[in-house]
Design an enzyme around this catalytic site. Structure first.
Site, PDB file in Angstrom:
ATOM      1  N   ASN A   1       0.766  -1.153  -0.096  1.00  0.00           N
ATOM      2  CA  ASN A   1      -0.016  -0.082   0.042  1.00  0.00           C
ATOM      3  C   ASN A   1       0.759   1.152  -0.024  1.00  0.00           C
ATOM      4  OD1 ASN A   1      -2.462   1.725   0.506  1.00  0.00           O
ATOM      5  ND2 ASN A   1      -1.347   1.959   2.502  1.00  0.00           N
TER       6      ASN A   1
ATOM      7  N   SER B   1      -4.013   2.829  -8.606  1.00  0.00           N
ATOM      8  CA  SER B   1      -4.905   4.012  -8.652  1.00  0.00           C
ATOM      9  C   SER B   1      -5.569   4.089  -9.824  1.00  0.00           C
ATOM     10  CB  SER B   1      -3.915   5.182  -8.320  1.00  0.00           C
ATOM     11  OG  SER B   1      -4.811   6.286  -8.451  1.00  0.00           O
TER      12      SER B   1
ATOM     13  N   TYR C   1       2.894  10.360 -11.090  1.00  0.00           N
ATOM     14  CA  TYR C   1       2.239   9.530 -10.083  1.00  0.00           C
ATOM     15  C   TYR C   1       1.520   8.488 -10.860  1.00  0.00           C
ATOM     16  CZ  TYR C   1      -1.277   7.968  -6.767  1.00  0.00           C
ATOM     17  OH  TYR C   1      -1.914   7.208  -5.868  1.00  0.00           O
ATOM     18  N   ALA C   2       0.592   9.066 -11.965  1.00  0.00           N
ATOM     19  CA  ALA C   2      -0.001   8.283 -12.796  1.00  0.00           C
ATOM     20  C   ALA C   2       0.797   7.171 -13.422  1.00  0.00           C
ATOM     21  CB  ALA C   2      -0.678   8.990 -13.556  1.00  0.00           C
TER      22      ALA C   2
ATOM     23  N   SER D   1       3.419   5.848 -12.528  1.00  0.00           N
ATOM     24  CA  SER D   1       3.951   4.859 -11.474  1.00  0.00           C
ATOM     25  C   SER D   1       2.759   3.850 -11.157  1.00  0.00           C
ATOM     26  CB  SER D   1       4.717   5.515 -10.400  1.00  0.00           C
ATOM     27  OG  SER D   1       3.581   6.403  -9.574  1.00  0.00           O
ATOM     28  N   LYS D   2       1.709   4.414 -11.058  1.00  0.00           N
ATOM     29  CA  LYS D   2       0.794   3.455 -10.834  1.00  0.00           C
ATOM     30  C   LYS D   2       0.161   2.690 -11.966  1.00  0.00           C
ATOM     31  CE  LYS D   2       0.011   4.317  -6.367  1.00  0.00           C
ATOM     32  NZ  LYS D   2       0.118   3.347  -5.277  1.00  0.00           N
TER      33      LYS D   2
ATOM     34  N   ILE E   1     -10.544   8.888  -2.905  1.00  0.00           N
ATOM     35  CA  ILE E   1     -10.652   8.260  -1.484  1.00  0.00           C
ATOM     36  C   ILE E   1     -10.124   9.520  -0.191  1.00  0.00           C
ATOM     37  CG2 ILE E   1     -10.310   6.602   0.137  1.00  0.00           C
ATOM     38  CD1 ILE E   1     -11.632   5.836  -2.160  1.00  0.00           C
TER      39      ILE E   1
END
Length: 255
Positions: free
Chosen positions: A93, A146, A160-161, A163-164, A193
């Site tokens: 996580n 994500s 970030y996107a 990497s996810k 979230i």
């Protein structure tokens, strides 16, 4: 038969000091698991999670590591094995956006940090848990990716996107590689979230824009991610499920 019964199992949850990781730790404890909680910098948050696990009637231990450093993954797993003797489920996580910024303004060291926090950590933990699971006859890995990995992310979160998205691809590929070893690999893909993640990185106007794209008209809660994580970790409930990315996003994305 209790489908969500993790009695006599040890679950390692990374990034368990807040948000989805903390909620998952408590959820596993409520289902009977012994929970090993990983944290990096937020020791106070980790202690709060331990208290919540204890309140739920569970048993927890705390373990610090900066998983952006691949060597720390082996040290973390060794520490959990020394404490509890086994690991049955790994929940990858830990992760962070780091900061919102345009790609052209991201320095090389920040680019590497984003990849290390979100992708290298998952790779390093998975690589080091596989021999443990093989020796035990199987296990389950649940990664947290994500919605950004599918839609490219909101403003200032391209890396970030990216990497996810890589975590999702890694999940599918690793599931194929480890299926003969009775090791299942799946992922949960949360949408928007309500966690400290968005408190740090998402402004009020940007959040309103996101909400306008969610058919349920609200953000989700960490607790609303827990059932999916437990389902994917449970051999009783998902023994024939591997390589799946399960969306939890209030209808924001329906692939």
């Amino acid at each position: 038969m209790r489908f969500l019964d993790f009695s006599d199992q040890v679950v390692l949850v990374t990034g368990a000091s807040s948000g989805i990781g903390a909620a998952a730790a408590v959820g596993f404890a409520e289902a009977g698991a012994t929970v090993a909680l990983h944290y990096n910098a937020n020791e106070a948050g980790a202690r709060h999670t331990v208290s919540a696990v204890n309140t739920a009637g569970g048993v927890a231990s705390m373990h610090q590591a900066d998983l952006a450093d691949p060597d720390s993954a082996g040290e973390l797993i060794d520490a959990v094995l020394a404490k509890h003797g086994r690991i049955d489920v790994l929940v990858n996580n830990a992760g962070d956006l780091v900061r919102r910024t345009a790609v052209t303004d991201v320095p090389d060291e920040e680019f590497r940090r984003i990849l290390d926090v979100n992708l290298t950590s998952v790779f390093a933990m998975s690589r080091r848990i596989v021999p443990v699971f093989r020796a035990q006859g199987g296990g389950a890995i649940v990664n947290v990716t994500s919605i950004a990995g599918r839609n490219g992310g909101g403003g200032g979160s391209v890396l970030y996107a990216t990497s996810k998205g890589a975590v999702s691809t890694f999940t599918r590929g690793l599931a194929k590689e480890l299926a003969p070893d009775n090791i299942r690999v799946n992922a949960i893909s949360p949408g928007v979230i309500s966690t400290p993640f968005h408190d740090r990185h998402t402004g009020e106007q940007q959040l309103k824009t996101m909400l306008a794209t969610i058919p349920m008209g609200r953000t989700g809660t960490p607790h609303e991610c827990v059932g999916t994580i437990l389902y994917l970790a449970s051999d009783a409930m998902s023994s024939y499920v591997t390589g799946q990315i399960v969306e939890v996003n209030g209808g924001q994305l329906m692939p």
